[in-house]
Design a protein around this motif. Structure first.
Motif, PDB file in Angstrom:
ATOM      1  N   LYS A 522       0.830  -1.207   0.000  1.00  0.00           N
ATOM      2  CA  LYS A 522       0.000   0.000   0.000  1.00  0.00           C
ATOM      3  C   LYS A 522       0.862   1.253   0.000  1.00  0.00           C
ATOM      4  O   LYS A 522       0.516   2.258  -0.644  1.00  0.00           O
ATOM      5  CB  LYS A 522      -0.901  -0.018   1.237  1.00  0.00           C
ATOM      6  CG  LYS A 522      -1.712   1.251   1.450  1.00  0.00           C
ATOM      7  CD  LYS A 522      -2.223   1.346   2.872  1.00  0.00           C
ATOM      8  CE  LYS A 522      -1.090   1.591   3.854  1.00  0.00           C
ATOM      9  NZ  LYS A 522      -1.548   1.809   5.233  1.00  0.00           N
ATOM     10  N   CYS A 565      -7.104   5.088  -1.717  1.00  0.00           N
ATOM     11  CA  CYS A 565      -6.051   5.120  -2.741  1.00  0.00           C
ATOM     12  C   CYS A 565      -6.532   4.521  -4.057  1.00  0.00           C
ATOM     13  O   CYS A 565      -6.290   5.090  -5.137  1.00  0.00           O
ATOM     14  CB  CYS A 565      -4.813   4.366  -2.248  1.00  0.00           C
ATOM     15  SG  CYS A 565      -3.939   5.187  -0.895  1.00  0.00           S
ATOM     16  N   THR A 569      -7.549   6.729  -7.593  1.00  0.00           N
ATOM     17  CA  THR A 569      -6.642   6.582  -8.734  1.00  0.00           C
ATOM     18  C   THR A 569      -7.405   6.893 -10.014  1.00  0.00           C
ATOM     19  O   THR A 569      -8.567   6.522 -10.168  1.00  0.00           O
ATOM     20  CB  THR A 569      -6.078   5.156  -8.788  1.00  0.00           C
ATOM     21  OG1 THR A 569      -5.406   4.872  -7.554  1.00  0.00           O
ATOM     22  CG2 THR A 569      -5.096   5.007  -9.934  1.00  0.00           C
TER      23      THR A 569
END
Length: 882
Positions: A522, A565, A569
């Motif tokens: 991550k 995250c 994106t």
């Protein structure tokens, strides 16, 4: 549901395990309670399975075969040179696949780059040493002089290069002014003026050596005969082996090579004595008489003895005495075609630290032996694994990439054996491969060009790491060696290599089962960008797509940061839904072709393809379900019409009995999205369509399907339209029936739907008419001490139902009222959460958790319910209105 005897101590049903009972290898009870009934839940699934390749291929069959070294080749002692070639000559040591072996009496010249091997039979060498031919002889032989003359220095260089091809140590000839025993006189003319422009090689050679002397020059020319050199070398080797220790006496010196050049080093009398006393008697016997089994066994014993003696006397390595002589004899053992003997010989050669083309041939030999599974035991018996690992750790990949390809390819095969896998991990195989990855990535980051064969080498490295990652005990080494960030860098460097990306995806799919590995992945800055990029570039690679989805599902299962995250994106949801739609359309076409093209395609093939598509759907749906847990991301996904339509198509096309995991995961995802009951939600817009799909699922004989479908009804029944649908289609009666289930989760979800249904006054009579009051009291009696959350939900249903109560007996029933009051009085005692203490082994924090849920979920609503019932409980019967 069976009812316990009145007045007896409430307890668990037979076969029902209390949720607080201590269980090994599982989360604590407090964790279970906290996560068991949250409205939003992550989805679990199994790691994609890849069957092991039984034929042990160096490269995949669908790979770029024209850019890869051969995995099938012939190999014998003639492929090994008498002495080590320079490390930078490894390109000349590559053997073309299927190349024919030359006759035993012929010399082998390393082929120049780009020149095809010569075909046809080779002639036997002529035992004749030619002398310098005169000009008249040259005319008779019609020797054509070269058009462009070469100076004497270049002629010498060419001569030395030719001699080097035969492994002859040629001393550097001194310059004319530096020659010993000569009296040079200054030339009256410059060499350029005195030399004829078109002079032939005969004249130039003669003039050059005339300064040194005719005899010495002639001797140098004689050395140029290649066949004579090889024959002389072989005759010397044969005669040396046949000599006795007394006849051999003492060798005055030896030549050792370093990375810079070569040097002469004197052999001490002590070393010579050790050699003649301990090693030579064994070496002299290493000449097999035949290829019989007994003779091979004898050679194996001698190899073991030789290795043992060399190790004890510290006579191994690059600087060992008589190294070249010993290697020449050991190389011959390979011709016996015995895997065990070849491996024992390879151990000796490895310990001598050969380089160049010999190292490449050695690695090919080890690879060839490892291709057969039956030879795995030989690698364990011969203690060669640690030498192979040390070779990888100490070899420069830029100079001998072909050798490492075969060497690590052998390790890839061997790590498929669990017994050998543990040994290699203990020898530091993971650390050596990690160091190799770091070296490759460092060179790339510094802007250096990618060395030849690096992609092929990385395929073998990642294939070996893939097998090593199978053992959870190795995950700590993967973390400490920083292998995960290095793999991410390789993704960014070689994104178009589908085979390499597939290997890396298999490694990460195993490592991301470890939470610490998930954290490392991550934190890498390009993780999700790289994954989405690979999905776009390799859309047709189903095996890669399914593993990328599995990795992203692991990352988003427990980390809210990963959810942010991935979702943030660029084009993340567009990419996921595009892959989803593409494979769903392929699956639909596949199902249609199964009906219309039965003669062309077999049914088993079609089912296999469908199963592959289904695995992709399972992993994709899991990613969406895990993303929807986030309170900020969930509403945005729920408002995505394309996403909701794809999920509904799965429920339309798939049957829970044939595609259970896919259907259940899809229902869980819809349940997570149905939690966000707000304007703009496409789940709310299509809630009736969803209910129709779920009603079909309730009809199936699948308990897990019933639980998940009922959970969705629990969320959607907050809407009046859905409650009306439930009543019209008799789903409410099904919920009452589910109260008889022995599955506590089914009962819990059914209670959730009934709580919402009892809000409407018009739907309350159904509960009593279907016997729901008695069933709820039985649920409270059987599950109360085991599950205070469920007990609190039963009290909520009865509170909603008795909102307009005037008489408890008339509303609930006389017997039901009496039983309910007795249970509530008993459960409202402060000692109620502790009364099962002696019946189970409790965790230390279980008592506090039990008290917490009893106090927050049960006590308030139970107090309100018993107060209302007792208030309207009387023996007086109300009169009807006059």
């Amino acid at each position: 549901m069976s009812t316990s005897t009145k007045g007896s101590k409430p307890g668990k049903k037979q076969g029902e395990r209390p949720f607080y009972e201590k269980q090994t290898d599982k989360e604590t009870s407090s964790d279970i309670i906290k996560q068991a009934r949250v409205s939003l839940r992550p989805v679990d699934t199994e790691r994609p399975f890849t069957p092991q390749n039984n034929d042990r291929r160096l490269f995949p069959t669908y790979g770029r075969s024209n850019e890869r070294p051969p995995s099938v080749f012939s190999l014998d002692s003639a492929h090994f040179l008498g002495s080590d070639s320079q490390p930078n000559s490894e390109s000349s040591s590559r053997l073309p696949s299927g190349s024919s072996r030359a006759p035993s009496g012929s010399s082998r010249l390393p082929s120049r780059s780009g020149r095809p091997p010569s075909g046809g039979a080779r002639l036997q060498p002529i035992n004749h040493i030619p002398e310098i031919c005169s000009s008249s002889q040259a005319e008779i032989l019609q020797i054509s002089p070269p058009k462009l003359p070469k100076p004497p220095g270049e002629q010498l260089l060419t001569t030395r290069s030719r001699l080097k091809l035969f492994n002859r140590d040629v001393p550097l000839l001194p310059q004319p002014l530096e020659r010993r025993n000569s009296n040079p006189t200054p030339p009256t003319k410059s060499p350029v003026d005195s030399r004829r422009a078109h002079s032939g090689p005969k004249e130039r050679t003669k003039n050059f050596y005339e300064e040194r002397g005719e005899g010495e020059g002639a001797e140098q020319i004689r050395v140029l005969s290649a066949e004579a050199c090889v024959n002389q070398e072989r005759s010397q080797r044969t005669s040396n082996v046949s000599l006795t220790p007394s006849e051999r006496k003492y060798s005055s010196g030896r030549t050792t090579k370093s990375g810079i050049g070569s040097r002469k080093e004197k052999e001490s009398p002590e070393e010579c004595l050790l050699w003649n006393t301990n090693i030579l008697p064994i070496v002299e016997q290493l000449v097999p008489k035949n290829k019989e089994t007994e003779e091979i066994d004898r050679m194996c014993i001698l190899c073991d003895q030789l290795f043992s003696v060399l190790s004890k006397l510290n006579m191994l390595g690059r600087t060992a005495i008589r190294r070249s002589e010993t290697l020449k004899i050991v190389y011959k053992l390979i011709d016996l075609d015995s895997a065990e003997l070849s491996l024992k010989a390879s151990r000796i050669v490895l310990a001598f630290e050969v380089t160049g083309s010999n190292l490449t041939s050695l690695c090919k030999l080890i690879f060839k032996i490892s291709k057969n599974k039956e030879n795995d035991i030989l690698f364990q018996k011969n203690n060669i694994l640690d030498l192979i690992v040390k070779l990888i750790a100490s070899t420069n990949y830029q100079k001998v990439s072909d050798a490492l390809i075969y060497c690590i390819g052998a390790l890839k095969f061997l790590t498929g054996n669990n017994a050998i896998l543990k040994d290699l991990a203990d020898y530091g195989c993971t650390e050596s491969l990690a160091r190799l990855l770091i070296n490759i990535n460092t060179a790339t980051m510094e802007g250096l060009p990618v060395a030849h064969g690096v992609p092929n080498l990385l395929l073998q490295v990642t294939g070996t790491l893939r097998n090593l990652a199978d053992k959870p005990a190795t995950h700590a080494t993967f973390i400490s060696c920083q292998i995960i960030p290095e793999l991410c860098k390789i993704i960014d460097t070689f994104p178009l290599d589908g085979d390499l990306m597939f290997n890396i995806s298999r490694i990460l799919s195993k490592l991301t089962l470890n939470q610490e590995c998930c954290t490392i992945l991550k934190n890498h800055p390009t993780t999700f960008t790289s994954f989405l990029m690979l999905m776009n570039k390799h859309l047709s690679n189903m095996e890669l797509i399914v593993r990328l989805c599995f990795i992203m599902g692991n990352l988003t299962a427990k980390s809210n940061d990963c959810r942010y995250c991935l979702f943030n994106t660029e084009n993340a949801m567009e990419t996921l839904l595009s892959v989803f739609r593409t494979y769903l359309e392929l699956d639909i076409v596949n199902q249609r072709s199964d009906e219309t093209l039965k003669e062309k395609f077999t049914k088993s093939l079609q089912l296999l393809k469908g199963q592959k598509y289904e695995d992709i759907f399972i992993k994709l749906v899991r990613v969406i379900a895990n993303l929807s847990i986030n309170q900020d991301i969930g509403p945005l996904i729920a408002a995505n019409l394309n996403c909701i339509e794809l999920l509904l198509q799965i429920l339309v096309l798939k049957d829970v009995n044939q595609s259970e995991e896919l259907v259940l995961n899809t229902v869980v995802t819809i349940n997570n999205l149905a939690y966000y009951n707000m304007p703009g939600s496409m789940v709310v817009e299509k809630q009736i369509d969803v209910c129709e799909m779920l009603t079909k699922l309730l009809m199936m004989d699948n308990q897990e399907g019933m639980v998940e479908a009922t959970r969705v009804f629990g969320n959607l029944s907050r809407s009046f339209e859905v409650r009306d649908y439930i009543s019209t289609n008799k789903v409410d009666e099904m919920m009452v029936t589910l109260l008889d289930s022995g599955n506590r989760e089914i009962v819990y979800t059914a209670c959730g739907v009934l709580i919402n249904l009892m809000v409407d006054k018009s739907r309350r009579p159904m509960l009593k008419s279907e016997g729901g009051i008695r069933k709820l009291i039985d649920v409270l009696h059987d599950f109360g001490p085991l599950d205070w959350q469920l007990a609190g939900m039963v009290c909520m249903i009865l509170c909603n139902y008795s909102e307009n109560i005037t008489c408890s007996a008339e509303c609930l029933g006389e017997e039901e009222t009496s039983d309910l009051i007795a249970l509530l009085i008993h459960y409202l005692d402060e000692e109620a959460p502790l009364e099962m203490t002696e019946a189970a082994d409790w965790y230390e924090d279980t008592i506090d958790v039990m008290k917490y849920y009893w106090l927050t979920d049960f006590y308030p609503v139970a107090t309100q319910l018993i107060s209302r019932i007792e208030k309207h409980n009387t023996n007086l019967v109300p009169l009807d209105a006059p």
